[in-house]
Design an enzyme around this catalytic site. Structure first.
Site, PDB file in Angstrom:
ATOM      1  N   GLY A  85       0.881  -0.969  -0.254  1.00  0.00           N
ATOM      2  CA  GLY A  85      -0.393  -0.142  -0.075  1.00  0.00           C
ATOM      3  C   GLY A  85       1.121   1.602  -0.448  1.00  0.00           C
ATOM      4  O   GLY A  85       1.967   1.491   0.818  1.00  0.00           O
ATOM      5  N   GLY A 106      -0.481   4.216  -0.146  1.00  0.00           N
ATOM      6  CA  GLY A 106      -1.528   4.846   0.773  1.00  0.00           C
ATOM      7  C   GLY A 106      -0.434   6.141   1.813  1.00  0.00           C
ATOM      8  O   GLY A 106       0.353   6.210   1.924  1.00  0.00           O
ATOM      9  N   PHE A 107      -1.082   6.706   3.208  1.00  0.00           N
ATOM     10  CA  PHE A 107      -1.140   7.881   3.943  1.00  0.00           C
ATOM     11  C   PHE A 107       0.594   6.805   4.562  1.00  0.00           C
ATOM     12  O   PHE A 107       1.500   7.674   4.668  1.00  0.00           O
ATOM     13  CB  PHE A 107      -1.920   8.353   4.814  1.00  0.00           C
ATOM     14  CG  PHE A 107      -2.131   9.760   4.215  1.00  0.00           C
ATOM     15  CD1 PHE A 107      -2.201  10.586   3.838  1.00  0.00           C
ATOM     16  CD2 PHE A 107      -4.148   9.285   3.571  1.00  0.00           C
ATOM     17  CE1 PHE A 107      -2.442  11.851   3.266  1.00  0.00           C
ATOM     18  CE2 PHE A 107      -4.298  10.502   2.300  1.00  0.00           C
ATOM     19  CZ  PHE A 107      -3.805  11.845   2.887  1.00  0.00           C
ATOM     20  N   GLY A 108      -0.161   5.682   5.068  1.00  0.00           N
ATOM     21  CA  GLY A 108       0.918   5.074   6.108  1.00  0.00           C
ATOM     22  C   GLY A 108       2.041   4.728   5.268  1.00  0.00           C
ATOM     23  O   GLY A 108       3.241   4.769   5.900  1.00  0.00           O
ATOM     24  N   ALA A 114      -5.482  10.038   8.114  1.00  0.00           N
ATOM     25  CA  ALA A 114      -4.342  10.071   8.067  1.00  0.00           C
ATOM     26  C   ALA A 114      -3.192  10.577   8.553  1.00  0.00           C
ATOM     27  O   ALA A 114      -2.275   9.889   8.873  1.00  0.00           O
ATOM     28  CB  ALA A 114      -4.727  11.544   6.627  1.00  0.00           C
ATOM     29  N   ASP A 120      -5.600   2.580   8.274  1.00  0.00           N
ATOM     30  CA  ASP A 120      -6.222   2.589   8.578  1.00  0.00           C
ATOM     31  C   ASP A 120      -7.265   0.749   8.751  1.00  0.00           C
ATOM     32  O   ASP A 120      -7.904   0.643   9.185  1.00  0.00           O
ATOM     33  CB  ASP A 120      -7.703   2.537   7.399  1.00  0.00           C
ATOM     34  CG  ASP A 120      -8.096   4.071   7.072  1.00  0.00           C
ATOM     35  OD1 ASP A 120      -7.944   4.765   7.894  1.00  0.00           O
ATOM     36  OD2 ASP A 120      -8.894   4.448   6.402  1.00  0.00           O
ATOM     37  N   GLU A 156     -19.460  16.385   3.758  1.00  0.00           N
ATOM     38  CA  GLU A 156     -18.526  17.597   2.303  1.00  0.00           C
ATOM     39  C   GLU A 156     -19.794  16.739   0.747  1.00  0.00           C
ATOM     40  O   GLU A 156     -19.551  18.081   0.507  1.00  0.00           O
ATOM     41  CB  GLU A 156     -16.963  16.657   2.426  1.00  0.00           C
ATOM     42  CG  GLU A 156     -16.044  17.502   3.926  1.00  0.00           C
ATOM     43  CD  GLU A 156     -14.807  16.630   3.223  1.00  0.00           C
ATOM     44  OE1 GLU A 156     -13.962  17.089   4.323  1.00  0.00           O
ATOM     45  OE2 GLU A 156     -14.915  15.467   2.967  1.00  0.00           O
TER      46      GLU A 156
HETATM   47  C1  LIG Z   1     -13.520  11.219   1.150  1.00  0.00           C
HETATM   48  C2  LIG Z   1     -12.364   9.941   1.909  1.00  0.00           C
HETATM   49  C3  LIG Z   1     -12.034  11.986   3.220  1.00  0.00           C
HETATM   50  C4  LIG Z   1     -11.927  11.846   3.861  1.00  0.00           C
HETATM   51  N1  LIG Z   1     -11.795  12.875   4.717  1.00  0.00           N
HETATM   52  C5  LIG Z   1      -9.779  12.731   5.503  1.00  0.00           C
HETATM   53  C6  LIG Z   1      -9.757  14.170   6.230  1.00  0.00           C
HETATM   54  O1  LIG Z   1     -10.176  15.168   6.088  1.00  0.00           O
HETATM   55  N2  LIG Z   1      -8.937  14.117   7.415  1.00  0.00           N
HETATM   56  C7  LIG Z   1      -8.566  13.330   7.469  1.00  0.00           C
HETATM   57  O2  LIG Z   1      -7.351  12.504   8.214  1.00  0.00           O
HETATM   58  N3  LIG Z   1      -8.393  11.893   6.754  1.00  0.00           N
HETATM   59  C8  LIG Z   1      -9.690  11.873   6.198  1.00  0.00           C
HETATM   60  N4  LIG Z   1      -9.367  10.059   5.515  1.00  0.00           N
HETATM   61  C9  LIG Z   1      -8.738   9.024   6.874  1.00  0.00           C
HETATM   62  C10 LIG Z   1      -7.396   8.870   5.388  1.00  0.00           C
HETATM   63  O3  LIG Z   1      -7.632   9.228   3.860  1.00  0.00           O
HETATM   64  C11 LIG Z   1      -7.101   7.740   6.138  1.00  0.00           C
HETATM   65  O4  LIG Z   1      -7.614   7.352   7.332  1.00  0.00           O
HETATM   66  C12 LIG Z   1      -5.652   7.244   5.468  1.00  0.00           C
HETATM   67  O5  LIG Z   1      -6.010   7.495   3.575  1.00  0.00           O
HETATM   68  C13 LIG Z   1      -5.280   5.931   5.489  1.00  0.00           C
HETATM   69  O6  LIG Z   1      -4.314   5.849   5.142  1.00  0.00           O
HETATM   70  P1  LIG Z   1      -3.552   4.426   4.882  1.00  0.00           P
HETATM   71  O7  LIG Z   1      -2.200   3.810   4.586  1.00  0.00           O
HETATM   72  O8  LIG Z   1      -4.004   3.327   6.201  1.00  0.00           O
HETATM   73  O9  LIG Z   1      -5.137   3.450   3.882  1.00  0.00           O
HETATM   74  P2  LIG Z   1      -5.013   4.594   2.101  1.00  0.00           P
HETATM   75  O10 LIG Z   1      -4.293   5.732   2.607  1.00  0.00           O
HETATM   76  O11 LIG Z   1      -5.879   4.158   2.000  1.00  0.00           O
HETATM   77  O12 LIG Z   1      -4.039   3.736   1.070  1.00  0.00           O
HETATM   78  C14 LIG Z   1      -3.903   2.450   0.856  1.00  0.00           C
HETATM   79  C15 LIG Z   1      -3.663   1.637  -0.312  1.00  0.00           C
HETATM   80  O13 LIG Z   1      -3.231   0.818   0.181  1.00  0.00           O
HETATM   81  C16 LIG Z   1      -3.758   0.132  -1.470  1.00  0.00           C
HETATM   82  N5  LIG Z   1      -3.958  -1.112  -1.360  1.00  0.00           N
HETATM   83  C17 LIG Z   1      -5.172  -2.232  -0.984  1.00  0.00           C
HETATM   84  N6  LIG Z   1      -4.588  -3.095  -0.740  1.00  0.00           N
HETATM   85  C18 LIG Z   1      -3.725  -3.353  -1.977  1.00  0.00           C
HETATM   86  C19 LIG Z   1      -3.916  -4.407  -2.291  1.00  0.00           C
HETATM   87  N7  LIG Z   1      -4.116  -6.117  -2.013  1.00  0.00           N
HETATM   88  N8  LIG Z   1      -2.903  -4.664  -2.450  1.00  0.00           N
HETATM   89  C20 LIG Z   1      -1.872  -3.725  -3.158  1.00  0.00           C
HETATM   90  N9  LIG Z   1      -3.002  -2.206  -3.127  1.00  0.00           N
HETATM   91  C21 LIG Z   1      -3.285  -2.683  -1.977  1.00  0.00           C
HETATM   92  C22 LIG Z   1      -4.669   1.203  -2.282  1.00  0.00           C
HETATM   93  O14 LIG Z   1      -4.482   1.483  -3.329  1.00  0.00           O
HETATM   94  C23 LIG Z   1      -3.914   2.150  -1.852  1.00  0.00           C
HETATM   95  O15 LIG Z   1      -3.462   3.211  -2.638  1.00  0.00           O
HETATM   96  C24 LIG Z   1     -11.061  10.031   4.659  1.00  0.00           C
HETATM   97  C25 LIG Z   1     -11.426   9.192   3.858  1.00  0.00           C
HETATM   98  C26 LIG Z   1     -11.952   9.351   2.626  1.00  0.00           C
HETATM   99  C27 LIG Z   1     -11.926   8.263   1.810  1.00  0.00           C
END
Ligand SMILES: Cc1cc2nc3c(=O)[nH]c(=O)nc-3n(C[C@H](O)[C@H](O)[C@H](O)COP(=O)(O)OP(=O)(O)OC[C@H]3O[C@@H](n4cnc5c(N)ncnc54)[C@H](O)[C@@H]3O)c2cc1C
Length: 445
Positions: free
Chosen positions: A10, A12-14, A320, A303, A170
Site C-alpha cells: 500500500g 497510501g498515507f501510511g 490520515a 486504517d 462534505e
Molecule cells: C473521502 C475520504 C475523505 C477523507 N477525509 C479525511 C480527512 O479530511 N482527514 C483525515 O485525516 N482523514 C481523512 N480520510 C481518511 C484517510 O484518507 C485515511 O485514514 C488514510 O488514507 C489511511 O491511510 P492508509 O495508509 O491506512 O490507507 P490508504 O491511504 O487508503 O492507502 C491504502 C493503499 O493500499 C492500496 N491497496 C489496498 N489493497 C491493496 C492490495 N491488496 N494490494 C496492493 N495495494 C493495495 C490502495 O490502493 C491504497 O493506495 C478520508 C478518507 C476518505 C475516503
C-alpha cells in the site's frame, strides 16, 4: 548491497510515509500498490463535485520515490501471504520474500452486508468512485434540462447522501453548492430551488466524533446551503432510481438517480485474507509497537490496523495523521531492529479533527474550536500543506481561489456516454431514426 528486504503493501498515507522514512536504511524497500498513484483522499469529494481534476490530488508513487536509491515500486495487487515462509503473493503469481512486512492497505467502503447496493450507491474511496459520482451528477443536470414532465425533472435533481460523517457532510454541502450556485445558472430550465440534496444519518446529529456544539454548527451550515437533514433515519433498500428510508414515522421512497454512500468503511479485503488476529471490525490486531500480535516482523498501520493506545478501550480512528505517524514510527522500529535496539511504544499525537461543509464553512476541533470562515481557512491551509507535490499544491490553491472568486467549477467533464458504461440513463431515450422500410411515410414496397 543490502541483503534484507522490507515489503510494504500500500502506497497510501501510511505505506508511502514508511517507505520515505526508510531512505538510507541498509535494506531493499519494495512498495506494492494496485494503483500507480498515491491518492490524497481528503480532497476526493472535490473531484466528485467537479472542483478539482483527478490529477491534482494524485501523484505517481514511482515519481515520489524516484530519488530514493533503496526503494522500488511494483504495480500489483497483493492477494495473500505465507507469514511462516515470509512471502507475499501478488495476483499475477509473483512472490516477494521479506524480512519485515508493513501492511498498509487501508480501508474500503462497507455496505453493512448489502454489497448489492454498491452498483446504485457508489462510495467515495478512489478516483474511479469520484469520477463516477461526478458524471452521474452532471448527467442528471443534462437530462433534467430536457426532461418533459415535472416528476422526472424532480427525480433527476434529487441527490441523496448517506452518512453524516465527514465524507457525507462534505459531499452534501458540495453537491448543493454545485447544483444551486454553479450549475443551475448554466441551464435554461433549472432554477436553484429545483435542486434537492438530502443527507441521511441514523444518529441524531452529523459529525458524531465532534463535540455536540460543533455538530450543531455543522448542521446549521448545511441548512444554510439548503441541505435537508434526515436524522434518526436508516436506509432499508437501494435500487436503480430510488432509495427507501425508514424513520420512527415509517418508511418513504425517494426517487433519485444519485445516491452517494458515505456511511461506513471496513478494512481492505486483503486484511481478511491474512492469517492474523482481527478485532470485531476486521482490523488487524497489533501490539504497542504496531507489530501484528505474535508476528514481530509484520507491522500493520493506518486504517487496516486496530491499534488500541495504552489505557484506552477504543482503537485509534481511521484518519490520515494516524497512518502518517505510524508509517514514520514503524520505519524507526526497523532501524532499531537493525541496530538490535529494543522497540518503542507508539504514541499518537492528536492534533485535532476538522471537516468542511462548503465555501467559507467548516468546523475545527483541536486546541481551539473554530467554525465558519476561520475554520474553513484553517482547513484549506492544512489540506494544502499535506498534499504531496509542489505542482499539486499550486494547482489546488489556484483552483480554490478561482472558484472562490468566480463561483465556477473547472472540472466539469463528462466522459461517459449517457446510458452506457454502467452509468444511469438519465437522458430521455432518443427516438430511433426509422429505416426506409419502417418509415410510415415511405411508400409501400
Ligand atoms: C473521502 C475520504 C475523505 C477523507 N477525509 C479525511 C480527512 O479530511 N482527514 C483525515 O485525516 N482523514 C481523512 N480520510 C481518511 C484517510 O484518507 C485515511 O485514514 C488514510 O488514507 C489511511 O491511510 P492508509 O495508509 O491506512 O490507507 P490508504 O491511504 O487508503 O492507502 C491504502 C493503499 O493500499 C492500496 N491497496 C489496498 N489493497 C491493496 C492490495 N491488496 N494490494 C496492493 N495495494 C493495495 C490502495 O490502493 C491504497 O493506495 C478520508 C478518507 C476518505 C475516503
Amino acid at each position: 548491497m543490502a541483503t534484507r528486504d522490507v515489503v510494504i503493501i500500500g502506497g497510501g498515507f501510511g505505506g508511502l510515509e514508511a517507505a520515505k522514512s526508510l531512505d538510507g536504511v541498509d535494506a531493499r524497500v519494495t512498495l506494492v500498490d494496485r494503483e500507480n498513484h498515491h491518492l490524497f483522499q481528503p480532497l476526493l469529494y472535490q473531484v466528485a463535485t467537479a472542483s478539482l481534476a483527478p490529477g491534482s490530488i494524485a501523484m505517481p508513487i514511482r515519481s515520489v520515490l524516484a530519488r530514493q536509491k533503496n526503494a522500488s515500486v511494483i504495480l500489483g495487487e497483493v492477494v495473500g501471504a505465507d507469514l511462516d515462509a515470509r512471502r507475499v503473493t501478488l495476483r499475477d503469481g509473483t512472490e516477494l520474500r521479506y524480512d519485515w512486512l508493513i501492511v498498509a492497505c487501508g480501508a474500503q467502503t462497507s455496505y453493512f452486508g448489502h454489497d448489492e447496493w454498491a452498483a446504485h450507491a457508489p462510495g467515495l474511496k478512489d478516483l474511479r468512485d469520484a469520477i463516477r459520482i461526478r458524471e452521474r451528477v452532471l448527467l442528471c443536470f443534462e437530462a433534467a434540462e430536457r426532461a418533459r414532465d415535472e416528476a422526472e425533472r424532480k427525480r433527476l435533481l434529487t441527490f441523496v447522501v448517506v452518512g453524516g460523517g465527514p465524507t457525507g457532510v462534505e459531499m452534501a454541502g458540495a453537491i448543493s453548492e454545485l447544483g444551486r450556485q454553479v450549475l443551475a445558472g448554466d441551464f435554461r430550465n433549472i432554477a436553484p430551488t429545483d435542486v434537492r440534496v438530502m443527507l441521511v444519518e441514523l444518529a441524531d446529529r452529523v459529525l458524531t466524533p465532534f463535540e455536540p456544539d460543533l455538530s450543531a454548527a455543522a448542521a446549521r451550515q448545511l441548512r444554510e446551503l439548503d441541505v435537508e437533514l434526515r436524522f434518526g433515519t436508516r436506509i432499508t433498500h437501494v435500487e436503480r432510481g430510488a432509495v427507501l428510508l425508514e424513520d420512527s414515522r415509517g418508511s418513504e421512497r425517494i426517487e433519485t438517480e444519485v445516491v452517494v454512500w458515505g456511511a461506513g468503511v471496513e478494512p481492505a479485503s486483503l486484511a481478511r485474507a491474512l492469517d492474523v488476529p482481527h478485532d470485531r471490525r476486521g482490523r488487524v490486531r497489533v501490539d504497542a509497537s504496531c507489530a501484528v500480535l505474535g508476528r514481530p516482523e509484520v507491522f500493520a498501520i493506518g486504517d487496516v490496523a486496530g491499534f488500541i493506545p495504552e489505557g484506552s478501550e477504543e482503537a485509534l480512528p481511521g484518519v490520515a495523521p494516524v497512518a502518517l505517524q505510524q508509517g514514520r514510527f514503524v520505519a524507526e522500529q526497523i532501524r532499531r531492529d537493525l541496530r538490535r535496539l529494543p522497540r518503542k511504544t507508539f504514541r499518537y499525537r492528536d492534533k485535532g479533527i476538522m471537516a468542511t461543509i462548503g465555501r467559507s464553512r467548516a468546523v475545527v476541533q483541536g486546541s481551539v474550536k473554530l467554525t465558519g470562515l476561520l475554520a474553513w481557512l484553517a482547513w484549506c491551509f492544512v489540506h494544502v500543506l499535506y498534499l504531496i507535490g509542489f505542482r499539486n499544491r499550486f494547482i489546488v490553491m489556484f483552483n480554490w481561489f478561482w472558484s472562490y472568486v468566480t463561483f465556477k467549477r473547472g472540472a466539469r467533464l463528462i466522459t461517459a456516454r449517457p446510458g452506457t458504461d454502467g452509468h444511469p440513463t438519465p437522458m430521455p431515450p432518443t427516438p430511433p431514426t426509422p429505416r426506409a422500410s419502417e418509415d410510415p411515410a415511405a411508400p409501400p414496397a
